[in-house]
Design a protein around this motif. Sequence first.
Motif, PDB file in Angstrom:
ATOM      1  N   ASN A 213      64.090 -34.215  72.760  1.00 31.38           N
ATOM      2  CA  ASN A 213      64.263 -33.117  73.346  1.00 31.38           C
ATOM      3  C   ASN A 213      63.518 -32.180  72.509  1.00 31.38           C
ATOM      4  O   ASN A 213      63.584 -30.877  72.549  1.00 31.38           O
ATOM      5  CB  ASN A 213      65.570 -32.570  73.631  1.00 31.38           C
ATOM      6  N   ARG A 214      62.430 -32.344  71.617  1.00 33.04           N
ATOM      7  CA  ARG A 214      61.663 -31.524  70.991  1.00 33.04           C
ATOM      8  C   ARG A 214      62.521 -30.840  69.825  1.00 33.04           C
ATOM      9  O   ARG A 214      62.131 -29.982  69.102  1.00 33.04           O
ATOM     10  CB  ARG A 214      60.870 -30.840  71.590  1.00 33.04           C
ATOM     11  N   LEU A 215      63.643 -31.378  69.546  1.00 36.14           N
ATOM     12  CA  LEU A 215      64.643 -30.662  68.505  1.00 36.14           C
ATOM     13  C   LEU A 215      64.184 -31.370  67.210  1.00 36.14           C
ATOM     14  O   LEU A 215      65.250 -32.071  66.784  1.00 36.14           O
ATOM     15  CB  LEU A 215      66.142 -30.787  68.933  1.00 36.14           C
ATOM     16  N   HIS A 216      62.963 -31.415  66.709  1.00 28.91           N
ATOM     17  CA  HIS A 216      62.687 -32.398  65.647  1.00 28.91           C
ATOM     18  C   HIS A 216      63.344 -31.733  64.253  1.00 28.91           C
ATOM     19  O   HIS A 216      63.787 -30.490  64.166  1.00 28.91           O
ATOM     20  CB  HIS A 216      61.155 -31.947  65.514  1.00 28.91           C
ATOM     21  N   ASP A 217      63.526 -32.574  63.307  1.00 30.72           N
ATOM     22  CA  ASP A 217      64.041 -32.079  61.891  1.00 30.72           C
ATOM     23  C   ASP A 217      62.853 -31.913  61.249  1.00 30.72           C
ATOM     24  O   ASP A 217      61.856 -32.412  60.849  1.00 30.72           O
ATOM     25  CB  ASP A 217      64.644 -33.575  61.341  1.00 30.72           C
ATOM     26  N   ARG A 218      63.077 -30.590  60.495  1.00 33.94           N
ATOM     27  CA  ARG A 218      62.085 -30.123  59.586  1.00 33.94           C
ATOM     28  C   ARG A 218      62.714 -29.611  58.235  1.00 33.94           C
ATOM     29  O   ARG A 218      63.593 -28.713  58.542  1.00 33.94           O
ATOM     30  CB  ARG A 218      61.418 -28.770  60.111  1.00 33.94           C
ATOM     31  N   ILE A 219      62.470 -30.415  57.048  1.00 32.18           N
ATOM     32  CA  ILE A 219      62.959 -29.986  55.938  1.00 32.18           C
ATOM     33  C   ILE A 219      61.927 -29.527  54.963  1.00 32.18           C
ATOM     34  O   ILE A 219      60.972 -30.190  54.560  1.00 32.18           O
ATOM     35  CB  ILE A 219      63.461 -31.257  55.219  1.00 32.18           C
ATOM     36  N   LEU A 220      62.131 -28.239  54.603  1.00 33.75           N
ATOM     37  CA  LEU A 220      61.180 -27.673  53.499  1.00 33.75           C
ATOM     38  C   LEU A 220      61.669 -27.432  52.186  1.00 33.75           C
ATOM     39  O   LEU A 220      62.750 -27.018  51.786  1.00 33.75           O
ATOM     40  CB  LEU A 220      60.978 -26.192  54.206  1.00 33.75           C
ATOM     41  N   TYR A 221      60.692 -27.688  51.276  1.00 33.09           N
ATOM     42  CA  TYR A 221      61.081 -27.595  50.042  1.00 33.09           C
ATOM     43  C   TYR A 221      59.832 -26.566  49.368  1.00 33.09           C
ATOM     44  O   TYR A 221      58.761 -26.825  49.765  1.00 33.09           O
ATOM     45  CB  TYR A 221      60.674 -28.862  49.163  1.00 33.09           C
ATOM     46  N   THR A 222      60.490 -25.675  48.687  1.00 34.35           N
ATOM     47  CA  THR A 222      59.572 -24.665  48.128  1.00 34.35           C
ATOM     48  C   THR A 222      59.807 -24.501  46.696  1.00 34.35           C
ATOM     49  O   THR A 222      61.002 -24.270  46.263  1.00 34.35           O
ATOM     50  CB  THR A 222      59.772 -23.208  48.774  1.00 34.35           C
ATOM     51  N   ARG A 223      58.755 -24.690  45.829  1.00 34.68           N
ATOM     52  CA  ARG A 223      58.898 -24.685  44.425  1.00 34.68           C
ATOM     53  C   ARG A 223      59.325 -23.224  43.891  1.00 34.68           C
ATOM     54  O   ARG A 223      58.616 -22.174  44.069  1.00 34.68           O
ATOM     55  CB  ARG A 223      57.760 -25.005  43.702  1.00 34.68           C
ATOM     56  N   GLN A 224      60.106 -23.229  42.903  1.00 36.11           N
ATOM     57  CA  GLN A 224      60.741 -21.739  42.272  1.00 36.11           C
ATOM     58  C   GLN A 224      60.192 -21.706  41.129  1.00 36.11           C
ATOM     59  O   GLN A 224      59.540 -22.519  40.344  1.00 36.11           O
ATOM     60  CB  GLN A 224      62.468 -22.067  42.216  1.00 36.11           C
ATOM     61  N   ASP A 225      60.306 -20.578  40.654  1.00 38.53           N
ATOM     62  CA  ASP A 225      59.650 -20.013  39.205  1.00 38.53           C
ATOM     63  C   ASP A 225      60.270 -20.811  37.935  1.00 38.53           C
ATOM     64  O   ASP A 225      59.334 -21.187  36.959  1.00 38.53           O
ATOM     65  CB  ASP A 225      59.949 -18.660  38.746  1.00 38.53           C
ATOM     66  N   ASP A 226      61.469 -21.566  38.146  1.00 35.16           N
ATOM     67  CA  ASP A 226      61.898 -22.449  37.004  1.00 35.16           C
ATOM     68  C   ASP A 226      61.399 -23.932  37.332  1.00 35.16           C
ATOM     69  O   ASP A 226      61.731 -24.916  36.541  1.00 35.16           O
ATOM     70  CB  ASP A 226      63.482 -22.216  36.803  1.00 35.16           C
ATOM     71  N   GLY A 227      60.661 -24.072  38.191  1.00 34.91           N
ATOM     72  CA  GLY A 227      60.208 -25.507  38.226  1.00 34.91           C
ATOM     73  C   GLY A 227      61.083 -26.250  39.612  1.00 34.91           C
ATOM     74  O   GLY A 227      60.852 -27.291  39.655  1.00 34.91           O
TER      75      GLY A 227
END
Length: 215
Positions: free
Chosen positions: A192-206
């Motif tokens: 039903n187009r309810l896809h899973d999207r998991i986002l990783y964003t790097r922080q200042d401390d690594g």
Amino acid sequence: MDLSGIRKEYTRGGLNRRDVPPDPLILFEQWLATAVGAQEITEPTAMAVGTVSADCRPSIRTVLLKELRDGQFVFFTHYESRKGRQLAANPQVALSFLWYPLERQVHIEGTAERISPEESDAYFRSRPPGSRIGAAVSPQSRPIPGRAWLAEAYEAKLAEAESSDTPVERPEHWGGVAVTPVRIEFWQGRENRLHDRILYTRQDDGSWRIERLAP
């Protein structure tokens, strides 16, 4: 041609926030291993590379990932090609892996830098002789008179290598590029187009911040 009726339901799996590791490179290596082992995927290491020109025009082409090391994605290219020139002017880059049979995508944003000449030399020597000659004679992305011109340049370089009985050395204009990621998104198709999207964003401390995105 009517494309509106082309549809597919995605049913091969899911991606739960609680199950993903704190380091996205671990998850990427797991997904890459699955893609490499999938017989229906002929080029599991192929990735779209997006760069931006000096006048802010984006361009995309496909290259092959050749190494994952120290948290970087490494590929090889002609430094004077269109992408090479654009990366030299603006090192911000995007990479996308599209593993359609697995209903998976990975999208990466980061900063590109050239690897050392010694590292490029080592990889160049590991390539088949024909690929080394091709890299040496091709003025990548530049206009050429025709296919015959390229074939003649190849044959001339081949004859030169055979007569001297020495391997073709890496030209200075060819080498590796390492991309340090700051943003990595994992996409898994769902019904039903309810896809899973998991986002990783790097922080200042690594470390990495992990979020679920709406499909």
